[in-house]
Design a protein around this motif. Structure first.
Motif, mmCIF file in Angstrom:
data_model
loop_
_atom_site.group_PDB
_atom_site.id
_atom_site.type_symbol
_atom_site.label_atom_id
_atom_site.label_comp_id
_atom_site.label_asym_id
_atom_site.label_seq_id
_atom_site.Cartn_x
_atom_site.Cartn_y
_atom_site.Cartn_z
ATOM 1 N N PHE A 1 -0.862 0.130 6.603
ATOM 2 C CA PHE A 1 0.596 0.226 6.509
ATOM 3 C C PHE A 1 1.208 0.874 7.755
ATOM 4 C CE2 PHE A 1 4.539 2.412 5.284
ATOM 5 C CZ PHE A 1 5.264 1.324 4.821
ATOM 6 N N HIS B 1 11.766 2.710 0.416
ATOM 7 C CA HIS B 1 10.663 1.775 0.207
ATOM 8 C C HIS B 1 10.671 1.371 -1.273
ATOM 9 C CE1 HIS B 1 6.161 1.125 1.483
ATOM 10 N NE2 HIS B 1 6.783 0.002 1.198
ATOM 11 N N GLY B 2 10.795 0.082 -1.548
ATOM 12 C CA GLY B 2 10.847 -0.375 -2.932
ATOM 13 C C GLY B 2 9.482 -0.765 -3.483
ATOM 14 N N ASP B 3 8.855 -1.733 -2.840
ATOM 15 C CA ASP B 3 7.542 -2.221 -3.270
ATOM 16 C C ASP B 3 6.630 -2.325 -2.050
ATOM 17 O OD1 ASP B 3 9.180 -2.916 -5.434
ATOM 18 O OD2 ASP B 3 8.138 -4.805 -5.794
ATOM 19 N N GLN B 4 5.341 -2.296 -2.312
ATOM 20 C CA GLN B 4 4.372 -2.537 -1.256
ATOM 21 C C GLN B 4 3.182 -3.266 -1.846
ATOM 22 O OE1 GLN B 4 4.701 -2.019 2.022
ATOM 23 N NE2 GLN B 4 2.773 -3.103 2.257
ATOM 24 N N LYS B 5 2.718 -4.290 -1.134
ATOM 25 C CA LYS B 5 1.527 -5.010 -1.598
ATOM 26 C C LYS B 5 0.663 -5.403 -0.408
ATOM 27 C CE LYS B 5 -0.046 -8.985 -4.214
ATOM 28 N NZ LYS B 5 0.283 -10.299 -4.779
ATOM 29 N N MET C 1 3.855 5.947 0.167
ATOM 30 C CA MET C 1 2.548 5.454 0.607
ATOM 31 C C MET C 1 1.443 6.484 0.381
ATOM 32 S SD MET C 1 2.887 2.363 1.348
ATOM 33 C CE MET C 1 1.179 2.189 1.828
ATOM 34 N N MET D 1 0.578 5.967 -3.211
ATOM 35 C CA MET D 1 -0.171 4.715 -3.307
ATOM 36 C C MET D 1 -1.626 4.921 -2.869
ATOM 37 S SD MET D 1 0.876 1.018 -1.664
ATOM 38 C CE MET D 1 0.055 -0.496 -2.230
ATOM 39 N N GLU E 1 -6.813 -6.987 -3.399
ATOM 40 C CA GLU E 1 -5.350 -6.944 -3.500
ATOM 41 C C GLU E 1 -4.939 -5.602 -4.054
ATOM 42 O OE1 GLU E 1 -4.560 -11.492 -4.933
ATOM 43 O OE2 GLU E 1 -3.186 -9.969 -5.695
ATOM 44 N N TYR E 2 -3.787 -5.119 -3.617
ATOM 45 C CA TYR E 2 -3.270 -3.869 -4.161
ATOM 46 C C TYR E 2 -1.768 -3.847 -3.952
ATOM 47 C CZ TYR E 2 -2.669 1.226 -4.761
ATOM 48 O OH TYR E 2 -2.264 2.465 -5.178
ATOM 49 N N GLY E 3 -1.036 -3.680 -5.039
ATOM 50 C CA GLY E 3 0.423 -3.633 -4.933
ATOM 51 C C GLY E 3 1.020 -2.625 -5.891
ATOM 52 N N VAL E 4 2.126 -2.022 -5.489
ATOM 53 C CA VAL E 4 2.835 -1.064 -6.350
ATOM 54 C C VAL E 4 4.346 -1.221 -6.170
ATOM 55 C CG1 VAL E 4 0.988 0.661 -6.075
ATOM 56 C CG2 VAL E 4 3.062 0.860 -4.705
ATOM 57 N N ARG E 5 5.073 -0.700 -7.159
ATOM 58 C CA ARG E 5 6.518 -0.515 -7.040
ATOM 59 C C ARG E 5 6.776 0.989 -7.070
ATOM 60 N NH1 ARG E 5 9.517 -4.486 -10.711
ATOM 61 N NH2 ARG E 5 8.879 -5.756 -8.929
ATOM 62 N N PHE E 6 7.630 1.449 -6.172
ATOM 63 C CA PHE E 6 7.930 2.888 -6.133
ATOM 64 C C PHE E 6 9.110 3.158 -7.062
ATOM 65 C CE2 PHE E 6 6.084 1.738 -2.002
ATOM 66 C CZ PHE E 6 4.916 2.486 -2.083
ATOM 67 N N THR E 7 8.813 3.635 -8.288
ATOM 68 C CA THR E 7 9.860 3.739 -9.303
ATOM 69 C C THR E 7 10.581 5.080 -9.273
ATOM 70 O OG1 THR E 7 8.097 4.288 -10.858
ATOM 71 C CG2 THR E 7 8.922 2.030 -10.889
#
Lengths: 151, 142
Positions: A61, A86-90, B61, B64, B83-89
């Motif tokens: 990243f 930052h909303g989402d990260q994949k 991050m 994450m 694969e790895y994905g998240v939403r920062f809520t």
């Protein structure tokens, strides 16, 4: 202010190569408190089938975000970067990032949306090694909060 | 790549060992240096409050990076994550004291996929709030 939709699909030139250093990987792994020997011990990494120490899954990243910054700070796009969260990260990996990699990033604006006054920007970063082989794709969703929120 | 967990020994619903991660201001300064993300909302209380945050917050991050350790500690090989994905809520608020904040992460196998891959769904909590949403990793097992 809604962003210019004509930027959707725009691809930026590849970044200059970023050389992944083993001590940088160590520093990152220590900073996130991850003691997996695959990050610091070449023999341990080799025992897992890697040619050298590998980087933690989110390490890349730092490289893709730097590339994305060139996009989001493009004055023609007009994103208010001071309001960006930052909303989402994949990430999707072909293989892990490893010491000695020289990585370049090609950033593409995938989508621009306006929702409740917020500007939402999706940037895809394609990361390739020196041989031109794909390493990882990073999707970053950035949200520029509406200015009205402060009123 | 060689994960230490065998695909055949895993069932949907298998829970991964949970982990807790303490986070102090010193942790965030260290992460800022290692990651190159020097946004002052992660170390400057005055700045954080001026932009409407309750206090200094952890880098998304960083959270994450903590959460995926539940998967990589379990699978053995961090290179097995495909694969790895998240939403920062919600932000992880980090008070300026000795204890700071705690990020608590749990995970379970949500689906078995083809090619010895499984999808793990992660839950990350701090101060009673879910700080990551849609937090999913796909990992290739042995």
């Amino acid at each position: 202010m809604a962003l210019d939709q004509s930027f959707v699909g725009r691809t930026y030139p590849p970044t200059a190569p970023y050389e992944v250093g083993r001590e940088k990987i160590r520093e990152f792994a220590e900073a996130v408190g991850d003691l997996n020997p695959a990050y610091t011990d070449t023999e341990a990494a080799k025992a897992l089938g890697h040619p050298d120490v590998i980087a933690p899954p989110t390490f890349v990243f730092a490289i893709t975000f730097r590339a994305a910054s060139a996009v989001i700070e493009d004055p023609q796009l007009g994103l208010d970067y001071s309001r960006v969260v930052h909303g989402d990260q994949k990430f999707a990996y072909t293989r892990p990032v490893r010491a000695g990699d020289r990585l370049t990033v090609v950033s593409t604006i995938e989508a621009i949306k306006s929702l409740a006054g917020n500007d939402i920007l999706d940037v895809r970063g394609e990361v390739h090694d020196e041989a031109g082989e794909h390493v990882v794709t990073a999707w970053t969703k950035l949200v520029a909060r509406a200015a009205a929120e402060e009123a | 790549m060689s994960a230490k967990i065998a695909f055949d020994e895993v069932e949907v619903g298998t829970e991964l060992p949970a982990k807790s991660f303490p986070v102090t201001r010193a942790t965030l300064v260290r992460y800022a240096g290692a990651s190159g993300d020097f946004n002052p909302i992660h170390w400057n209380e005055k700045f954080a409050r001026e932009v409407g945050l309750p206090d200094v917050i952890a880098h998304g991050m960083f959270t994450m990076a903590e959460a995926i350790q539940v998967v990589t500690d379990w699978s053995g090989d961090p290179g097995a994550v495909v694969e790895y994905g998240v939403r920062f809520t919600k932000p992880v608020v980090v008070p300026n004291d000795e204890t700071g904040a705690l990020i608590e992460v749990s995970g379970k196998v949500a689906a078995k996929l083809d090619d010895n891959r499984v999808r793990v769904d992660l839950t990350a909590m701090s101060a009673g709030q879910k700080v990551l949403g849609m937090s999913r990793a796909v990992v290739r097992l042995a």
